[in-house]
Design a protein around this motif. Structure first.
Motif, short mmCIF file in Angstrom:
data_model
loop_
_atom_site.label_atom_id
_atom_site.label_comp_id
_atom_site.label_asym_id
_atom_site.label_seq_id
_atom_site.Cartn_x
_atom_site.Cartn_y
_atom_site.Cartn_z
N TRP A 144 -16.93 -18.69 -66.36
CA TRP A 144 -15.90 -18.57 -67.43
C TRP A 144 -16.39 -16.92 -69.03
O TRP A 144 -14.38 -17.07 -68.63
N TRP A 145 -17.52 -16.48 -68.16
CA TRP A 145 -16.84 -15.39 -69.10
C TRP A 145 -16.44 -14.26 -68.10
O TRP A 145 -15.43 -13.60 -68.94
N SER A 146 -16.31 -14.80 -66.72
CA SER A 146 -16.20 -13.91 -65.82
C SER A 146 -13.43 -14.10 -66.57
O SER A 146 -13.03 -13.61 -66.52
N GLY A 147 -13.98 -14.93 -66.07
CA GLY A 147 -12.19 -15.79 -66.14
C GLY A 147 -11.81 -15.54 -67.75
O GLY A 147 -10.65 -14.29 -67.11
N SER A 179 5.93 -10.15 -59.26
CA SER A 179 6.53 -8.95 -59.83
C SER A 179 4.97 -8.65 -60.66
O SER A 179 4.81 -9.87 -61.02
N TYR A 180 5.49 -7.69 -60.70
CA TYR A 180 4.34 -7.20 -61.90
C TYR A 180 3.92 -7.76 -62.82
O TYR A 180 2.66 -8.41 -63.84
N GLY A 181 5.30 -7.45 -64.10
CA GLY A 181 4.77 -8.64 -65.09
C GLY A 181 4.72 -9.98 -65.08
O GLY A 181 3.95 -10.25 -65.78
N THR A 182 4.74 -10.70 -63.79
CA THR A 182 4.05 -12.26 -63.81
C THR A 182 3.37 -12.48 -63.55
O THR A 182 2.63 -13.45 -64.10
N LYS A 183 2.60 -11.37 -62.70
CA LYS A 183 0.98 -11.20 -62.40
C LYS A 183 0.57 -11.27 -63.66
O LYS A 183 -0.42 -11.33 -64.11
N VAL A 184 1.50 -10.58 -64.43
CA VAL A 184 0.28 -9.90 -66.09
C VAL A 184 0.33 -11.12 -67.14
O VAL A 184 -0.41 -11.85 -67.53
N ILE A 185 1.74 -11.89 -67.19
CA ILE A 185 1.67 -13.25 -68.07
C ILE A 185 0.78 -14.14 -67.27
O ILE A 185 0.46 -14.97 -68.23
N PHE A 186 0.64 -14.56 -65.45
CA PHE A 186 -0.12 -15.31 -65.15
C PHE A 186 -1.55 -15.42 -65.83
O PHE A 186 -1.96 -15.98 -66.19
N ASN A 187 -2.44 -14.36 -65.78
CA ASN A 187 -3.34 -13.77 -65.74
C ASN A 187 -3.62 -13.61 -67.69
O ASN A 187 -4.73 -14.02 -67.03
N LEU A 188 -2.49 -13.09 -68.52
CA LEU A 188 -3.46 -13.70 -69.43
C LEU A 188 -3.57 -15.20 -69.64
O LEU A 188 -4.26 -15.63 -70.86
N ALA A 189 -2.39 -15.92 -69.49
CA ALA A 189 -2.74 -17.03 -69.34
C ALA A 189 -3.97 -17.73 -68.66
O ALA A 189 -4.38 -18.95 -69.45
N LEU A 190 -4.56 -17.02 -67.67
CA LEU A 190 -5.76 -17.77 -67.48
C LEU A 190 -6.77 -17.39 -68.29
O LEU A 190 -7.59 -17.81 -68.76
N GLY A 191 -6.80 -16.01 -69.04
CA GLY A 191 -7.18 -15.72 -70.14
C GLY A 191 -7.75 -16.41 -70.98
O GLY A 191 -8.55 -16.79 -71.38
N THR A 197 -12.17 -21.50 -74.11
CA THR A 197 -13.15 -22.89 -73.54
C THR A 197 -14.25 -22.43 -73.51
O THR A 197 -15.08 -23.62 -72.93
N LEU A 198 -14.41 -20.83 -73.76
CA LEU A 198 -15.51 -20.52 -73.43
C LEU A 198 -16.90 -20.82 -74.62
O LEU A 198 -17.82 -21.73 -74.03
#
Length: 439
Positions: A144-147, A179-191, A197-198
């Protein structure tokens, strides 16, 4: 029975509370608890398992017994460390448990004592199996901390990751735009998900490991403390019951003696005087009138004695107007000057008010009869834990709570109400009587 000081202070709990932590602080405490617990768990299982099975395997040739004793002490040390670590997780400070001791045993018996102690075996059991909850908790906390950290900061460093023609990352595998922007948004949502929930995941992981430790390392000790507390409460209740019976019996005997020595004798004499007056009316009216007048005087004195005795049962002013008014009236009747300090406060339980009244009444009676005092000070103060009653005089002293003395019955009455009574009365130094009554 508790002391007067104990009645005016709070009792220490088996697990002393510590300052409650805030949201962020508790997250840090739980995180470090789990992260530090994982390597400690590895060390613990390695040492405890190896020493224990070595001791079991060589016990047949007696060499294993010292090894088993050694692993018990190693597990006890690790358990002490763990009790200190789980304290901040629960917000309490855990006490050191009871370990079996045999001071009367010989050197070998003392050495082998840990092998017969249940808590020592629980410590060893924790040392051997704590790695299981530690590993589970460690995996969740690290994940969870890593995510959370990776997802929230991916936009700052994700561009530097190599991405060859055959490489696919998580968004592409899930069918998202590469695309890079989609990856940023996707990873931001995961973060955001992991960060949101951390606290709860880390808290649950820490409690999983901490409850496992608490159950093995402090569960038996807590049960012993509860049993001891229950036994102490039962003993106090039995002492209060015995004191109540003794105080009631003493009060009844005193009332019976006072009625027999006072009003009963006067009523017998009154009946004889009225009978004599009835005979005198025919022969000597003047003597009959004198006898009737004397009988009337006896009637008034008898009524006065009955009123005085009724004050020792249930003074009406106490029931109607409360403790302060009753003590004021009591101080006004005392033959020794009384300095009364009894501020007004709301009505208390009738049993408490009655006991406080009789403490002051009996004390003032003893002062008037035996102390030769020139002044007496009475103080009644309400504290958070009870009512504190003090009566002090400058008389000859020498008062005692021992059986056979006048204050023994008063001590029984106070104990029956759940309180304690203390007397400081050096010979020639006056008397200070202090009663603490619980509310």
């Amino acid at each position: 029975m508790p002391s007067v000081h104990d009645m005016t202070t709070t009792y220490a709990e088996a697990a002393a509370p510590v300052r409650r932590s805030g949201f962020v602080r508790q997250l840090g405490i739980d995180t470090q608890f789990v992260l530090v617990g994982f390597p400690i768990g590895i060390i613990s299982i390695s040492v405890c398992m190896s020493l224990f099975w070595t001791g079991v395997g060589t016990a047949i040739i007696w060499i294993g017994l010292p090894i088993l004793v050694a692993v018990m002490y190693v597990a006890r040390g690790l358990a002490a460390v763990e009790r200190a670590r789980i304290g901040p997780v629960f917000g309490v400070r855990f006490r050191h448990p009871y370990y079996k001791q045999r001071p009367e045993a010989g050197p070998i018996g003392k050495m082998l004592t840990p092998l017969t102690d249940g808590q020592s075996w629980l410590d060893l059991l924790h040392g051997m199996f704590r790695f299981i909850p530690s590993t589970i908790s460690f995996v969740f906390v690290v994940t969870w901390w890593s995510g959370a950290l990776a997802g929230l900061t991916w936009g700052l460093w994700g561009w530097s990751l190599p991405n060859g023609p055959d490489d696919q990352d998580l968004p592409e595998l899930l069918g998202f735009d590469s695309s890079y922007g989609t990856k940023v948004i996707f990873n931001l949502a995961l973060g955001i998900f992991f960060a949101g929930t951390l606290y709860w995941v880390v808290r649950a992981a820490a409690l999983l490991e901490a409850y496992f430790a608490k159950g093995l390392l402090s569960g038996v000790n807590d049960l012993r403390a509860q049993v001891a507390s229950a036994n102490a409460a039962r003993q106090v209740a039995q002492e209060q019951k015995a004191a109540a019976v003794s105080a009631e019996a003493t009060a009844l005997r005193k009332l019976e003696r006072d009625i027999h020595d006072g009003p009963q004798q006067r009523l017998v004499r009154l009946a004889m005087d009225l009978g004599r007056a009835e005979q005198q009316f025919a022969t000597d009216p003047d003597a009959a009138r004198a006898t009737v007048a004397e009988a009337l005087s006896q009637t008034r004195e008898t009524l006065d004695e009955l009123r005085a005795l009724s004050r020792g049962i249930a003074p009406p002013i106490l029931v109607d107007r409360g403790l302060q008014a009753a003590l004021t009236a009591l101080a006004g009747r005392c033959t020794v000057p009384v300095d009364l300090d009894a501020p007004y406060f709301e009505r208390l339980d009738p049993a408490v008010e009655s006991t406080a009244y009789f403490v002051v009444a009996e004390s003032l009676t003893n002062v008037a009869k035996h102390s030769n005092a020139s002044e007496v000070q009475v103080s009644v103060q309400r504290a958070s834990s009870g009512l504190l009653v003090e009566v002090a005089d400058d008389g000859v002293g020498g008062a005692s709570l021992a059986k056979g003395h006048g204050l023994a019955g008063l001590d029984d009455r106070v104990r029956a109400a759940g309180g304690v009574l203390a007397v400081d009365s050096p010979v020639g130094g006056g008397t200070r009587l202090t009663a603490a009554l619980p509310l």
